[in-house]
Design an enzyme around this catalytic site. Structure first.
Site, short mmCIF file in Angstrom:
data_model
loop_
_atom_site.label_atom_id
_atom_site.label_comp_id
_atom_site.label_asym_id
_atom_site.label_seq_id
_atom_site.Cartn_x
_atom_site.Cartn_y
_atom_site.Cartn_z
N ARG A 111 0.84 -1.19 0.00
CA ARG A 111 0.00 0.00 0.00
C ARG A 111 0.88 1.24 0.00
O ARG A 111 1.96 1.24 0.61
CB ARG A 111 -0.86 -0.04 1.27
CG ARG A 111 -1.81 1.12 1.47
CD ARG A 111 -2.98 1.05 0.56
NE ARG A 111 -4.08 1.89 0.99
CZ ARG A 111 -5.07 2.25 0.19
NH1 ARG A 111 -5.10 1.85 -1.08
NH2 ARG A 111 -6.05 2.99 0.64
N THR A 169 -9.47 0.77 -10.21
CA THR A 169 -8.88 -0.24 -9.34
C THR A 169 -9.14 -1.55 -10.05
O THR A 169 -10.06 -1.66 -10.87
CB THR A 169 -9.49 -0.26 -7.93
OG1 THR A 169 -9.16 0.96 -7.29
CG2 THR A 169 -9.01 -1.40 -7.05
N THR A 203 -4.39 -0.76 -7.12
CA THR A 203 -5.12 0.48 -7.39
C THR A 203 -4.23 1.70 -7.55
O THR A 203 -3.14 1.76 -6.98
CB THR A 203 -6.14 0.76 -6.25
OG1 THR A 203 -6.96 1.87 -6.59
CG2 THR A 203 -5.45 1.04 -4.93
N ASN A 230 -6.30 4.32 -7.08
CA ASN A 230 -7.49 4.94 -6.53
C ASN A 230 -8.45 5.38 -7.61
O ASN A 230 -8.92 4.57 -8.37
CB ASN A 230 -7.17 6.07 -5.54
CG ASN A 230 -8.38 6.42 -4.68
OD1 ASN A 230 -9.25 5.58 -4.48
ND2 ASN A 230 -8.45 7.63 -4.18
N GLU A 237 -4.21 8.29 -3.91
CA GLU A 237 -4.62 7.51 -2.73
C GLU A 237 -4.73 8.35 -1.47
O GLU A 237 -5.34 7.91 -0.49
CB GLU A 237 -3.59 6.40 -2.51
CG GLU A 237 -4.16 5.05 -2.18
CD GLU A 237 -4.78 4.37 -3.38
OE1 GLU A 237 -5.99 4.15 -3.35
OE2 GLU A 237 -4.05 4.08 -4.36
N SER A 266 -7.68 1.23 3.45
CA SER A 266 -8.19 0.73 2.18
C SER A 266 -9.43 -0.11 2.40
O SER A 266 -9.66 -0.60 3.51
CB SER A 266 -7.10 -0.12 1.52
OG SER A 266 -7.57 -0.71 0.33
N SER A 267 -10.22 -0.29 1.35
CA SER A 267 -11.32 -1.26 1.40
C SER A 267 -10.95 -2.53 0.63
O SER A 267 -11.77 -3.46 0.55
CB SER A 267 -12.58 -0.68 0.74
OG SER A 267 -12.98 0.50 1.40
N GLY A 302 -14.04 -1.21 -6.55
CA GLY A 302 -15.34 -0.61 -6.27
C GLY A 302 -15.36 0.26 -5.04
O GLY A 302 -16.42 0.43 -4.44
#
Ligand code: DON
Length: 571
Positions: free
Chosen positions: A109, A382, A400, A402, A421, A453-454, A473
């Site tokens: 990340r 993403t 991603t 973003n 991001e 993050s998701s 998403g």
């Protein structure tokens, strides 16, 4: 039934080589166990682009494993699907290493630069400045993807990094025909791309998006990928590329330093593991909120027999579980290297018992009644891909930059499109980010910190079938993956899992987002009576799934029909 369940648990423990309760129960020989395949003998890849899937198979044919193939897929996506992910961004990987039956989570990340200043994301009147949060160099975190690719090659691959990056370098140099999604993204972001000469040079040859069917080349990125292939981390995080990145960011008003780049580190973390009705779900820990939220939701749902309920009540209970999990997401979660999080509580079945008690049988709970803690539509940027190789190694990667085309800022001389991001931080407390997510100090920006993050790359190991699953998403990643896992557990094949109609609730805004066709009229009426309000929106997500049926030893790979089906491949 009880016996069968027990067998499932034993087989899972055996398969995963897990400790604890499973290891204490020694599996006894069984014909059932003997009938389950131990290695697929062939491979499956599902990604968002045909060229990327082919790159993965090319590397497998050279003798690579799933991890080498993942490098080939991710780096090719950086070239052919730059609107979604790339070497200017970051990724999260959930992996199963067949040789030692180990699971691991790779956190590549992005991090905030040391000079991060929350004031940069405010207008003079104190309102959030959405432009600095989402466009240009201030919106970009220090990229993690290049280091993640180096890490995969060094620690898990069989081939040298240069072999796995070769297809991407070739595609960038020789060119390819961009698909409609990339051409659409360039057109949508044309005004922003025109703000920075290197972005325009890369994406707007002759002043406009490339024409459909035209071959498009990316020599800048080919060169940067070659430096990465030849020198590893040093090819990106120091030397020529690092200097060009820092110079370009500074010239455009950003604040990166050479030290920010040199100090970037990949983190290996223990994935979150959830037991749900005989299935083991291995998924993303913080700094993703995905695994914690999926665990909370499944722990709440495990107290109900969903199979005995009508659709309205199944959906009601699932939404209420989503609502409660997203409330906790907003309040508690952030980068584990910076914040203390009550994970034991959040993951505890007792905590879930309490939350379950608070759900009314036939009535929606207004979010305002739960606790303090806004929204926009999630975009489709993403990317997620899933791989299972012939030996049974598995990789789920969500990667991603973003938002669509990230920051739209390309660093001059590198071909690298930087992410945006920084908007995943709670830049302004309790003001929604682009996905409508709220956050607290746990996710406030700090030097070197990873933004929450998701992304929820996941592996689901069942008694006799295994799935590698994930999707882009924004905040809906979590609920898409959850609903995909439930569809898999219900017996769905790869196509059924990716095609399943979706719904989403994220605590705030207090509305159920529904894909047209997700609920029949009767269910919608019943849910309306319970107090739910709905916002219908177009299809969302781009799920890519590979399933291994260990009884028949068949692989099944599928891509989201909402975007581009037929991208999953088994060979
Ligand atoms: O890490 C995250 O949660 C977001 N940056 C993911 C963004 C995303 O999925 C965009 N779109 N579909």
């Amino acid at each position: 039934m009880k016996l069968a369940l027990r067998w499932h648990v034993l087989l899972l423990g055996f398969l995963l080589g897990t400790s604890g309760a499973c290891a204490a129960d020694q599996p006894t020989p069984s014909t059932q166990a003997a009938q389950l395949a131990e290695r697929p003998g062939h491979a499956g890849i599902a990604s968002a682009n045909k060229l990327a899937t082919e790159a993965g198979f090319e590397v497998l044919a050279k003798g690579g494993n799933a991890f080498d193939a993942a490098i080939a897929v991710a780096s090719t996506l950086s070239v052919v699907e730059p609107e979604s992910s790339g070497i200017g961004g970051g990724f999260m990987a959930t992996m199963y290493i067949a040789g030692n039956k180990r699971t691991v989570f790779i956190d590549a990340r992005e991090t905030a630069p040391a000079a991060v200043n929350p004031k940069d994301y405010l207008n003079p009147d104190g309102t959030p400045n959405r432009d600095t949060a989402l466009k240009g160099p201030l919106s970009a975190g220090i990229p993690g993807e290049p280091a993640g690719l180096v890490w995969l090659a060094k620690n898990y691959g069989k081939l040298p990094l240069s072999a796995s990056l070769a297809p991407a370098i070739r595609t960038a140099r020789d060119g390819f025909k961009p698909d409609d999604r990339l051409l659409g993204a360039i057109k949508e972001e044309q005004k922003n791309l025109e703000r920075w000469p290197a972005s325009a040079e890369k994406f707007l040859p002759n002043g406009n998006a490339p024409a459909a069917g035209e071959t498009w080349r990316d020599p800048g990125q080919a060169h940067t990928l070659e430096l990465l292939a030849n020198y590893g981390d040093a090819g990106f995080y120091s030397g020529e590329t690092a200097q060009k990145l820092v110079d370009a960011v500074h010239a455009a008003g950003g604040n990166w330093t050479l030290k920010d780049l040199a100090s970037y580190r990949v983190k290996e973390r223990t994935p979150i593991t959830i037991d749900y009705h005989g299935y083991k779900i291995i998924t993303a820990p913080p700094p993703s909120s995905g695994g914690v939220a999926i665990a909370e939701i499944l722990n709440i749902l495990s107290g109900f027999d969903l199979s005995k309920l009508d659709q309205a009540h199944r959906v009601h209970l699932t939404i209420e579980a989503m609502r409660r999990a997203f409330r906790d997401h907003n309040d508690y979660l952030g980068d584990p290297d910076f914040v203390k999080m009550p994970l034991n509580m959040l993951l505890s079945p007792y905590y879930a018992d309490g939350l379950r008690q608070s759900i009314l049988p036939d009535k929606a709970t207004p979010s305002s009644m739960l606790a303090p803690s806004g929204g926009q539509d999630p975009g489709m940027h993403t990317t997620h891909f899933s791989i299972i190789d012939a030996d049974g190694n598995m990789v789920a990667i969500t990667s991603t930059v973003n938002y669509l085309l990230g920051s739209t800022f390309v660093a001059k001389g590198t071909g690298v499109l930087l992410n945006d991001e920084m908007d995943d931080f709670a830049l302004v407390p309790n003001k929604p980010n682009v996905y409508g997510l709220l956050g607290s100090t746990a996710n406030a920006p700090e030097p070197g910190k990873r933004m929450l993050s998701s992304m929820s790359p996941s592996i689901v190991i069942g008694p006799d079938r295994t799935a590698v699953i994930g999707s882009p998403g924004g905040s809906t990643i979590i609920t898409q993956v959850l609903e995909g896992i439930l569809a898999f557990i219900d017996g769905g094949d790869a196509h059924q899992v990716v095609a399943k109609k979706r719904f989403h609730h994220q605590f705030m805004p207090d509305v159920v987002m529904v894909e047209p066709g997700a609920f029949d009229a009767e269910t919608t009426n019943a849910l309306t009576q319970m107090g739910y309000s709905f916002k219908e929106r177009g299809p969302w997500g781009f799920m890519n799934v590979v399933i291994w049926d260990r009884r028949t030893n068949k692989l099944d790979a599928a891509s989201d029909p909402r975007r581009d089906d037929g991208l999953g491949k088994v060979q």
